[in-house]
Design an enzyme around this catalytic site. Structure first.
Site, PDB file in Angstrom:
ATOM      1  N   ARG A 115       1.082  -1.338   0.094  1.00  0.00           N
ATOM      2  CA  ARG A 115       0.416  -0.264   0.240  1.00  0.00           C
ATOM      3  C   ARG A 115       0.789   1.219  -0.155  1.00  0.00           C
ATOM      4  NH1 ARG A 115       2.213   2.082   3.707  1.00  0.00           N
ATOM      5  NH2 ARG A 115       0.651   3.519   4.457  1.00  0.00           N
ATOM      6  N   ASP A 169      -1.974  10.724  -1.619  1.00  0.00           N
ATOM      7  CA  ASP A 169      -2.559   9.751  -2.927  1.00  0.00           C
ATOM      8  C   ASP A 169      -2.544  10.741  -4.025  1.00  0.00           C
ATOM      9  OD1 ASP A 169      -3.021   8.755  -0.071  1.00  0.00           O
ATOM     10  OD2 ASP A 169      -2.511   6.788  -1.335  1.00  0.00           O
TER      11      ASP A 169
HETATM   12  O1  MRU Z   1      -4.464   3.580   2.224  1.00  0.00           O
HETATM   13  P1  MRU Z   1      -2.993   3.381   2.288  1.00  0.00           P
HETATM   14  O2  MRU Z   1      -2.260   2.627   3.357  1.00  0.00           O
HETATM   15  O3  MRU Z   1      -2.395   3.093   1.497  1.00  0.00           O
HETATM   16  O4  MRU Z   1      -2.511   5.236   2.124  1.00  0.00           O
HETATM   17  C1  MRU Z   1      -1.102   5.641   2.287  1.00  0.00           C
HETATM   18  C2  MRU Z   1      -1.589   7.146   2.504  1.00  0.00           C
HETATM   19  O5  MRU Z   1      -2.267   7.479   1.758  1.00  0.00           O
HETATM   20  C3  MRU Z   1      -0.019   7.645   2.003  1.00  0.00           C
HETATM   21  O6  MRU Z   1       0.293   9.147   2.812  1.00  0.00           O
HETATM   22  C4  MRU Z   1      -0.252   7.826   0.917  1.00  0.00           C
HETATM   23  O7  MRU Z   1      -0.229   7.085  -0.254  1.00  0.00           O
HETATM   24  C5  MRU Z   1       1.436   8.780   0.495  1.00  0.00           C
HETATM   25  S1  MRU Z   1       2.709   7.279   0.051  1.00  0.00           S
HETATM   26  C6  MRU Z   1       4.128   7.849   0.342  1.00  0.00           C
END
Ligand code: MRU
Length: 361
Positions: free
Chosen positions: A52, A241
């Site tokens: 993730r 994201d």
């Molecule tokens: O749901 P996830 O764990 O994939 O969410 C991750 C995040 O929100 C991070 O802050 C984002 O992807 C930036 S990662 C460098």
């Protein structure tokens, strides 16, 4: 980064043609790797959050497309594999970006060469991500250094979710400046939001900061505002994201509330992200599709019991409904600056175009 002295990345190709990842669903209690050999393996790993974090989702999708082409590299197979991978997680734009990059690289080639070319392109995406995150770290560390010089004491940084090396291929985005500052001898302490419902802060950010020896304290998601009111947060750095062309920052749900509290308390609030996270096709962050995940992530929690077993328990009454939207959008006006591999800019179209003038057209 290192785990027990051994350097690791989050994803790497094997001589067998498969791809190995760290199974993040088992952290922080078990460090195990998982091999992805097919398109379905890669899609499942992204969907279930074995991997993730926006940049790592992109890297895994790129390898997933390459894996899909090992037996059949026809145009139809490419389109179908991209559709399957794209549907795994809708918000992180790095996924669509990485798939498009691989498709562009292999599209003109004869079918027999496509799988190898897709693997090579996925490898380049990973190498570039490492270099970009390293550069984000250097640019962001200057901000921490300035605050340390002004304050003349340890710098307290608040972060939300996990935007560290586990979310990328190496280094991380929001945590890269912290690692760079720490490695340069600047005293840094990190307030780690636990980040309900999946607790990426409590389980992943705390794990990797601990492995690197960075002082940190895990806090409940609602404590940040209080700490800011009492002068205990010098700056906040989060990942993203998807960031729009106008500088709106979409990140893990709860980021917006931290930005509001930071704004109210004049705490600088930065988002750290590479080029692959910018969606130049959207201006208004409210247009971003927000991933809705299974309600059981809210109604249940898992952890290690005192006997050492990993168990999942229900924390919400059986009859109550739960809503699990995974991300929110922080408007650009609440973001002090965006830290990218090219430097730090204002969170605005003009600010981003100063760093990426080639996008002006
Ligand atoms: O749901 P996830 O764990 O994939 O969410 C991750 C995040 O929100 C991070 O802050 C984002 O992807 C930036 S990662 C460098």
């Amino acid at each position: 980064m290192k785990i027990s002295g051994t350097p690791y990345r989050t994803i790497w190709p094997l001589p067998t043609g498969a791809v190995r990842v760290i199974d993040q669903s088992r952290l922080p209690f078990e460090f195990v790797t998982l091999d992805l050999a097919t398109l379905e393996d890669a899609a499942h790993a992204i969907r279930t959050m074995v991997v993730r974090g926006a940049p790592l989702i992109g890297a895994t999708a790129a390898y997933g497309l390459a894996l899909a082409l090992r037996a059949d590299a026809s145009d139809a197979r490419i389109a179908e594999a991209a559709r399957v991978l794209r549907a795994t997680r809708p918000t992180a734009v790095n996924l669509a970006w990485a798939l498009e990059r691989v498709r562009q690289a292999i599209g003109p080639l004869p079918e027999a060469q496509r799988a190898a070319a897709a693997f090579a392109e996925a490898g380049r995406i990973c190498e570039e991500d490492v270099e970009q995150c390293r550069a984000i770290g250097q640019h962001g560390a200057k901000i921490i250094r300035e605050i340390a010089a002004q304050a003349g004491r340890r710098v307290n940084v608040l972060t939300h979710c996990n935007a560290g090396w586990l979310a990328c291929v190496d280094w991380g985005t929001a945590l890269a400046p912290i690692y760079a500052a720490h490695d340069a001898g600047i005293e840094v302490h990190v307030w780690v939001d636990e980040t309900r419902p999946r607790n990426q802060g409590a389980s992943l950010t705390a794990f990797e900061l601990g492995a690197h020896g960075v002082p940190h304290t895990v806090i409940v998601d609602n404590l940040g505002g209080h700490l800011m009111q009492h002068g205990q947060v010098d700056l906040a750095i989060v990942g993203s994201d998807r960031t729009t062309a106008a500088g709106d920052v979409c990140n893990k749900v709860g980021t917006y509330l931290k930005a509001l509290a930071a704004h109210d308390n004049r705490v600088p609030f930065y988002a750290a992200l590479p080029l692959s996270t910018i969606d130049w096709s959207i201006e208004d962050g409210r247009a971003i599709e927000i991933e809705a995940r299974d309600a059981t992530e809210v109604t249940h929690m898992s952890g290690r019991t005192e006997s050492g077993a990993i168990e999942r328990v229900r924390v919400v009454p059986e009859a109550s409904a739960a809503l699990n939207l995974a991300f929110d959008v922080t408007p650009a006006r609440l973001v002090t600056g965006i830290i990218t591999e090219r430097g730090v800019c204002e969170a605005s179209r003009a600010g981003l175009l100063k760093l990426y003038p080639e996008r002006a057209a």
